[in-house]
Design a protein around this motif. Structure first.
Motif, short mmCIF file in Angstrom:
data_model
loop_
_atom_site.label_atom_id
_atom_site.label_comp_id
_atom_site.label_asym_id
_atom_site.label_seq_id
_atom_site.Cartn_x
_atom_site.Cartn_y
_atom_site.Cartn_z
N TYR A 48 -51.99 -6.27 18.10
CA TYR A 48 -52.91 -5.78 19.14
C TYR A 48 -53.49 -6.95 19.92
O TYR A 48 -53.46 -6.96 21.15
CB TYR A 48 -54.04 -4.96 18.50
N PHE A 87 -60.93 7.33 15.69
CA PHE A 87 -62.03 6.92 14.81
C PHE A 87 -63.34 7.00 15.57
O PHE A 87 -63.40 6.69 16.76
CB PHE A 87 -61.82 5.47 14.36
N SER A 108 -59.09 0.22 16.07
CA SER A 108 -58.84 1.63 15.75
C SER A 108 -59.83 2.58 16.40
O SER A 108 -59.47 3.69 16.77
CB SER A 108 -58.86 1.84 14.24
N TYR A 151 -49.54 9.29 28.71
CA TYR A 151 -49.04 8.57 27.53
C TYR A 151 -49.69 9.14 26.27
O TYR A 151 -49.02 9.43 25.28
CB TYR A 151 -49.36 7.07 27.67
N ILE A 195 -49.16 -1.48 24.03
CA ILE A 195 -47.71 -1.29 24.15
C ILE A 195 -47.21 -1.91 25.47
O ILE A 195 -46.17 -2.55 25.51
CB ILE A 195 -47.36 0.21 24.03
N PHE A 217 -53.89 3.84 11.83
CA PHE A 217 -54.66 2.77 12.46
C PHE A 217 -54.35 2.63 13.94
O PHE A 217 -55.19 2.24 14.73
CB PHE A 217 -54.41 1.44 11.73
N ALA A 218 -53.10 2.94 14.32
CA ALA A 218 -52.71 2.74 15.72
C ALA A 218 -52.99 3.96 16.60
O ALA A 218 -53.26 3.83 17.78
CB ALA A 218 -51.24 2.37 15.81
N LEU A 248 -50.66 -5.77 12.12
CA LEU A 248 -50.94 -4.79 13.17
C LEU A 248 -52.08 -5.28 14.07
O LEU A 248 -52.01 -5.20 15.30
CB LEU A 248 -51.30 -3.44 12.53
N THR A 303 -54.36 1.60 22.89
CA THR A 303 -52.99 1.50 22.36
C THR A 303 -51.95 1.45 23.49
O THR A 303 -50.96 0.73 23.40
CB THR A 303 -52.70 2.67 21.39
#
Lengths: 302, 466
Positions: free
Chosen positions: A26, B455, A154, B409, A165, B450-451, A22, A161
């Motif tokens: 990223y 956090f 994170s 989004y 993507i 995590f994605a 993961l 994110t």
């Protein structure tokens, strides 16, 4: 018990592998996102002759298309001189040194109220020693968080994110079409409004001065001419800031000390006309057209 | 999730290892020590208040049992109950008027609403001779047992004093770790992915002057219901998971409440530990006293129970209005029970209408002040300005807190994740209570955390403030 331990080991291994993958996803996707300026300047050769750096003001007011020469706009929203320094450093890693670097310099640039170091943009580039050390020095929390296993991105999920993507989409579709290929972002139509209260006193943050000096030194080391510039400011609002002139004087002294030019664009007619602005320093669509005409004359004198 | 959570997780893992190995014959003592350590380390002020309250309650309990003072036990009992209520009211009131430093004002009242109720029920049960206890360490642990200290679930005395020691003394069974882990993972997902993603939207619309159209506010009130549910049930799952790994089953606080077909069913499925406490110690005694009044008596009992529940949450007028809404709903349901039974309304109508009614009441629960709540509430009934002219501008952009692609989004992702969870809630609940380890499930949940998790923004659990 033995069976349980084996099962637990398998689960732990599978989970760790997933987390490693993961994080790699990223890193990879963010570096392949051509909409992100810091990734884009490292993935393609721009080799501009004139480079503009700074915050949202150059980002939304310098239109290389209107200037009709080899110019790249390296301005980034809400970025301070520390971030601008890193942006220039990353640019120079993959591109030829430009002939001239224009650094946007106004009282706002030294005040943290307006611009700051957005460390999350630098996360995919933390492998670089200079980037890593700078983030460690000026944003220790982000640096510390980025070192927690599997949590590098994170803490910035809300900001990053979507970009990850998008980057993945670019890679899968082999899409190298750049949304803002020359770095300029055109503003939508906004109405004029104050960006800070009346009589707001600017604060001079030393770290911004240090990093402006670093930008100058880095450019000089590449034998590039550095020019500090201020784009037009809306006079009615600008006069409301009691220490604006004091800051301008400081900037002039700084330019003199480094033996570089400091140019203040705009004129009485332009600066008084409210249709040219959306706030004290950001230009409207019409303002951008006018300003780029003036700038073009400076860049390519007839 | 912040560094405190990471420190807590690490220290808990180390403790868990020793708890099931070296300390397996000293489980009660080690739990008492670790709970005290966690409490004093993270919440020193709250722990001081908790210890004072616990010691006093225990002493009063002993006096009632032994009747040492040779006076009527009722007066000691009333004195004890009054002390606990006054203690709760004074701490809450001092926080309400912001007497403490606002930075740590909440730290003084952490857990107080929960352990005060436990202490009251303890004294009632001792007085009614349903329970006897002379073990001080057991009693302290009853109050400070760390998995449930912050926000419950409220443990009833009989569940703790009759079952706790037996449960934790049982031989180690690996399945408790897997079930506990399932609960912790799903709880974390609910908290830091679902609830915390909704948090900035809710914070913005319920804290500042709200000029949204009716539809936007209605959607925002739905989103708050989701947020509160995911936040509180997420906390409960984590607490239950931690407790499960230690060998003790805490009661589930939620049972898929957003699919309730009526308000009374909703209350049987929402914050179950508080509802059953209020039912046992307030509603039943009051309705028993008023049994001659029949329906009116029950209605008064409902009203009293909900007003107390509102006050338990806080002193603001908004909490009282929230409680009155629910009291009104339940009294209405009580009077129309026969008619509704004859009508047999399909679930497709009863579930959404219950959800809407609950969400409307929650507007008052969440709003920063009465004025904001009033504005939001009135906008729902302003039929001229209810529907948007431009859906994207007046609804989506407002809810997403911006019209940029990244804002939309983030909103879509949050909504999709919430919907997926709610659709598959029943299956997920079944899965997490199984004793098996499903690798794929773990991978999916962890990847999502995590994605898409939030956090480091330090949002505390909503119910920590009570």
């Amino acid at each position: 018990m033995k069976k349980i331990l084996i099962k637990l080991s398998i689960v732990t291994f599978a989970l760790i592998m997933t987390m490693i993958l993961l994080e790699y996803l990223y890193d990879f996707s963010l570096q392949n996102n051509y909409y992100l300026k810091y990734s884009s300047i490292q993935k393609r050769k721009i080799n501009a002759e004139n480079l503009f750096i700074g915050s949202c003001v150059p980002n939304t007011s310098i239109s290389p298309e209107l200037l009709e020469n080899n110019t790249y706009n390296l301005g980034v929203y809400h970025s301070n001189y520390i971030e601008n320094y890193l942006a220039l450093y990353l640019y120079l890693k993959n591109n030829k040194s430009p002939k001239r670097i224009f650094v946007y310099t106004s009282p706002e640039c030294f005040d943290e109220r307006f611009n700051h170091l957005n460390s999350f943009r630098m996360l995919p580039h933390l492998n670089d020693k200079t980037v890593n050390n700078t983030i460690k020095k000026y944003d220790y929390q982000t640096y510390q968080r980025s070192k927690i296993p599997f949590l590098k991105y994170s803490f910035e999920n809300l900001n990053i994110t979507y970009d990850m993507i998008t980057g993945l989409k670019h890679y899968i579709k082999k899409d190298k079409q750049i949304l803002y290929s020359n770095g300029f972002i055109e503003l939508k139509n906004f109405t004029l409004k104050r960006s800070y209260p009346k009589n707001y006193k600017f604060k001079w943050y030393k770290k911004n001065e240090i990093y402006l000096n670093k930008i100058i030194q880095l450019s000089k080391s590449k034998k590039t001419e550095v020019i500090l510039y201020e784009s037009p400011v809306f006079e009615l609002f600008a006069t409301e800031q009691p220490n604006r002139n004091e800051f301008i004087l400081k900037i002039k002294k700084l330019a003199l000390k480094n033996r570089i030019k400091f140019i203040q664009f705009g004129n009485q007619y332009f600066n008084k006309n409210k249709v040219n602005f959306i706030n004290t320093v950001n230009l409207s669509k019409k303002g951008v057209l006018e300003f780029n005409k003036e700038l073009k004359k400076y860049l390519c004198p007839v | 999730m912040d560094f405190n959570a990471l420190y807590f997780s690490l220290s808990f893992l180390i403790f868990l290892f020793f708890y099931h190995t070296i300390l397996k014959n000293q489980k009660l003592k080690s739990l008492l020590f670790f709970s005290s350590f966690i409490l004093i380390y993270f919440f020193p002020l709250a722990s001081l208040i908790c210890f004072i309250s616990s010691i006093s309650t225990f002493k009063i309990g002993v006096l009632i049992q032994k009747n040492k003072l040779k006076v009527n036990t009722s007066s000691i009992y009333i004195l004890g109950i009054s002390f606990l209520i006054l203690n709760l009211i004074s701490i809450k009131y001092l926080n309400y008027i912001k007497l403490f430093n606002p930075k740590n004002s909440n730290l003084t009242q952490i857990g107080i609403s929960f352990y005060t109720l436990q202490n009251i029920s303890y004294l009632i049960d001792i007085k009614k001779q349903r329970l006897s206890n002379n073990n001080f360490s057991n009693f302290i642990l009853y109050n400070i047992y760390f998995p449930r200290f912050l926000s419950g679930p409220i443990i009833q005395p009989k569940d703790f004093f009759f079952k706790f020691q037996d449960s934790i003394s049982q031989k180690f069974n690996p399945s408790i770790i897997s079930t506990g882990l399932n609960l912790i993972l799903v709880g974390t997902f609910k908290k830091i992915v679902l609830s915390d993603r909704l948090s900035p939207i809710i914070e913005h619309h319920f804290s500042f002057s709200n000029d949204n159209i009716g539809l936007t506010n209605l959607i925002i009130s739905f989103l708050f219901t989701f947020q509160l549910y995911f936040d509180f049930s997420g906390y409960t799952d984590i607490a239950r998971g931690i407790s499960k790994t230690l060998g003790f089953d805490l009661i589930p606080n939620f049972n898929i409440p957003l699919r309730a077909k009526s308000i009374s069913e909703f209350w049987r499925k929402w914050h179950i530990s508080l509802t059953s406490w209020l039912t046992n110690y307030v509603f039943y005694p009051v309705s028993f006293k008023l049994r001659k009044q029949k329906k009116l008596g029950t209605s008064i009992a409902i009203l009293i129970t909900f007003i107390l529940s509102g006050l338990w949450h806080g002193f603001g007028i908004t909490f009282i209005i929230y409680a009155l809404f629910h009291a009104f709903y339940l009294i209405f349901e009580h009077y129309t029970l026969n008619f509704r039974n004859k009508l047999k309304t399909p679930n497709i109508l009863t579930i959404p209408s219950t959800f809407i009614l609950v969400s409307i009441a929650f507007i008052f629960f969440r709003a920063e002040n009465f004025e904001i709540a009033r504005r939001i509430f009135i906008s729902l009934f302003n039929f001229i300005q209810f529907w948007p002219v431009n859906f994207e501008k007046e609804v989506l952009t407002k809810i997403a807190l911006g019209g940029e692609k990244i804002n939309l989004y983030n909103l879509y992702i949050t909504l999709i994740l919430c919907c997926i969870y709610l659709i598959f809630e029943f299956s997920i609940e079944k899965l997490i209570h199984s004793e098996r380890i499903y690798i794929i499930f773990y991978i999916i949940i962890l990847t999502l955390i995590f994605a898409f998790g939030i956090f480091g923004n330090q949002t505390v659990f909503i119910y920590n403030q009570f």
